[in-house]
Scaffold this motif. Sequence first.
Motif, PDB file in Angstrom:
ATOM      1  N   VAL A 169       1.604   9.373  -5.846  1.00 27.31           N
ATOM      2  CA  VAL A 169       2.290  10.634  -5.778  1.00 27.31           C
ATOM      3  C   VAL A 169       3.017  11.091  -6.860  1.00 27.31           C
ATOM      4  CG1 VAL A 169       3.768  12.205  -4.473  1.00 27.31           C
ATOM      5  CG2 VAL A 169       2.264  10.549  -3.186  1.00 27.31           C
ATOM      6  N   PHE A 170       3.758  10.264  -7.462  1.00 19.89           N
ATOM      7  CA  PHE A 170       4.577  10.580  -8.927  1.00 19.89           C
ATOM      8  C   PHE A 170       3.781  10.736  -9.989  1.00 19.89           C
ATOM      9  CE2 PHE A 170       8.277   9.114  -6.265  1.00 19.89           C
ATOM     10  CZ  PHE A 170       8.991  10.087  -6.576  1.00 19.89           C
ATOM     11  N   ASP A 171       2.486   9.916  -9.795  1.00 22.25           N
ATOM     12  CA  ASP A 171       1.659  10.085 -11.113  1.00 22.25           C
ATOM     13  C   ASP A 171       1.088  11.298 -10.935  1.00 22.25           C
ATOM     14  OD1 ASP A 171       1.284   7.532 -12.309  1.00 22.25           O
ATOM     15  OD2 ASP A 171      -0.111   6.749 -10.928  1.00 22.25           O
ATOM     16  N   GLN A 183      14.345   7.044 -10.409  1.00 22.06           N
ATOM     17  CA  GLN A 183      13.992   5.955 -11.438  1.00 22.06           C
ATOM     18  C   GLN A 183      12.266   6.016 -11.478  1.00 22.06           C
ATOM     19  OE1 GLN A 183      16.137   2.292 -11.644  1.00 22.06           O
ATOM     20  NE2 GLN A 183      17.316   3.158  -9.896  1.00 22.06           N
ATOM     21  N   MET A 184      11.658   6.264 -10.111  1.00 22.10           N
ATOM     22  CA  MET A 184      10.276   6.161 -10.154  1.00 22.10           C
ATOM     23  C   MET A 184       9.694   7.429 -10.782  1.00 22.10           C
ATOM     24  SD  MET A 184       7.931   5.572  -6.877  1.00 22.10           S
ATOM     25  CE  MET A 184       7.785   3.752  -6.585  1.00 22.10           C
ATOM     26  N   PHE A 185      10.378   8.380 -10.750  1.00 28.69           N
ATOM     27  CA  PHE A 185       9.846   9.455 -11.395  1.00 28.69           C
ATOM     28  C   PHE A 185      10.036   9.545 -12.844  1.00 28.69           C
ATOM     29  CE2 PHE A 185      10.926  14.003 -13.100  1.00 28.69           C
ATOM     30  CZ  PHE A 185       9.658  14.435 -13.029  1.00 28.69           C
ATOM     31  N   PHE A 186      11.329   8.930 -13.498  1.00 27.86           N
ATOM     32  CA  PHE A 186      11.336   8.904 -14.688  1.00 27.86           C
ATOM     33  C   PHE A 186      10.425   7.890 -15.324  1.00 27.86           C
ATOM     34  CE2 PHE A 186      13.060   5.871 -17.938  1.00 27.86           C
ATOM     35  CZ  PHE A 186      13.672   6.821 -19.038  1.00 27.86           C
ATOM     36  N   SER A 240       0.844  -1.089  -0.047  1.00 23.03           N
ATOM     37  CA  SER A 240      -0.086   0.114  -0.200  1.00 23.03           C
ATOM     38  C   SER A 240       0.899   1.163   0.042  1.00 23.03           C
ATOM     39  CB  SER A 240      -0.886   0.021   1.054  1.00 23.03           C
ATOM     40  OG  SER A 240      -1.695  -1.163   1.137  1.00 23.03           O
ATOM     41  N   VAL A 241       2.058   1.219   0.613  1.00 21.35           N
ATOM     42  CA  VAL A 241       3.047   2.422   0.758  1.00 21.35           C
ATOM     43  C   VAL A 241       3.530   2.479  -0.517  1.00 21.35           C
ATOM     44  CG1 VAL A 241       4.959   3.132   1.696  1.00 21.35           C
ATOM     45  CG2 VAL A 241       3.321   2.173   3.352  1.00 21.35           C
ATOM     46  N   VAL A 242       3.938   1.437  -1.259  1.00 14.21           N
ATOM     47  CA  VAL A 242       4.474   1.414  -2.611  1.00 14.21           C
ATOM     48  C   VAL A 242       3.533   2.029  -3.523  1.00 14.21           C
ATOM     49  CG1 VAL A 242       5.530   0.293  -4.468  1.00 14.21           C
ATOM     50  CG2 VAL A 242       6.262  -0.093  -1.935  1.00 14.21           C
ATOM     51  N   LEU A 243       2.490   1.600  -3.331  1.00 16.57           N
ATOM     52  CA  LEU A 243       1.323   2.076  -4.397  1.00 16.57           C
ATOM     53  C   LEU A 243       0.873   3.566  -3.996  1.00 16.57           C
ATOM     54  CD1 LEU A 243      -0.908   1.411  -6.539  1.00 16.57           C
ATOM     55  CD2 LEU A 243      -2.213   0.749  -4.775  1.00 16.57           C
ATOM     56  N   PHE A 244       0.985   3.850  -2.955  1.00 17.67           N
ATOM     57  CA  PHE A 244       0.777   5.604  -2.507  1.00 17.67           C
ATOM     58  C   PHE A 244       1.623   6.391  -2.906  1.00 17.67           C
ATOM     59  CE2 PHE A 244       1.517   9.119   0.312  1.00 17.67           C
ATOM     60  CZ  PHE A 244       0.108   9.653   0.210  1.00 17.67           C
ATOM     61  N   GLY A 245       2.923   5.807  -3.235  1.00 14.01           N
ATOM     62  CA  GLY A 245       4.196   6.407  -3.590  1.00 14.01           C
ATOM     63  C   GLY A 245       4.034   6.637  -5.080  1.00 14.01           C
TER      64      GLY A 245
END
Length: 298
Positions: free
Chosen positions: A118-120, A192-195, A110-115
């Motif tokens: 946020v980047f979405d 990387q998540m932002f990219f 859930s924390v990873v999905l929330f992150g």
Amino acid sequence: MRKSKLVISLLILVIFGYILYRYDVFSQISSMLKDLSYRDIAFSLFIYVFVYIFRALRLKLYIEEIPLSEMASVIGVHTFFNNVMPFRSGETSFPLILKKLYGIDMTRSSVVLFGARVFDLLSLSILFLFSLFSVSFSDKRLIFFPILAVALVGIALFVAYKFLHFFKERIPFFDKLIIASAVLFRVDKLMQMFFFSICIWILKFTAFMFILNAAHLGLGFFKTIFVSTFAEFTTVLPIHSIGGFGTFEAGMVGGFSLIGMNAKKALPYAVYFHTLILCMSGFTALSGWLYLSFKSSK
């Protein structure tokens, strides 16, 4: 889901159905389908599949134990539930699927999905800002929007700075907490998540552009971003209906209206666009479910 929310969703659906009947939208869509470019539809589906691959790559940064193909399949099923269930209640399907199939802790997923969400939001906002400038150059009536957007970004950055400064003064170990968070989440992985998030939205809007091209509505890349972003933002509203029907179209018609298209003319395009997105989402969800079922049976 509370009964009151379900009643509101059904009410929106009924009102939307009446509007479609009142303005004879179904016959207009039928005529549209007869002249549809299926080559562009195929291109959009091909690009849309890559959206799921990049989403899987993004989540695998923090959930490495799941193979890429299986993560993409899970996301396909999860995205479909998110698209059809009202009030973003489909978000719960992701941690539930990972818990059931892989035993992964629901808090972690859930924390990873929330992150990722946020980047979405960050990536969507950046691309929308670019589209605002592009559209305002061609239509001077919209020049107020990019000015307002830049002002809001400035205000948000100022508030964020004051927020951090407030905690820094009142929490002695705040600096250490920031450093510990950076070590825990790793700055390189966040980058990387932002990219990946930027790539996801560029691919998604490209698929959207081909969907509109298929109906012979060639808006171009930035106008497609501008129009469809209004529809995307309706998915986080507290009044999001079942399947998004009614609310999604309202957002998209609003976007079309801002670029000068009559609302009555825009409505059939919005319904066609939304329906095709749901069909493509259903196709990827079914493919993902079948693949996961095959893998779990081995």
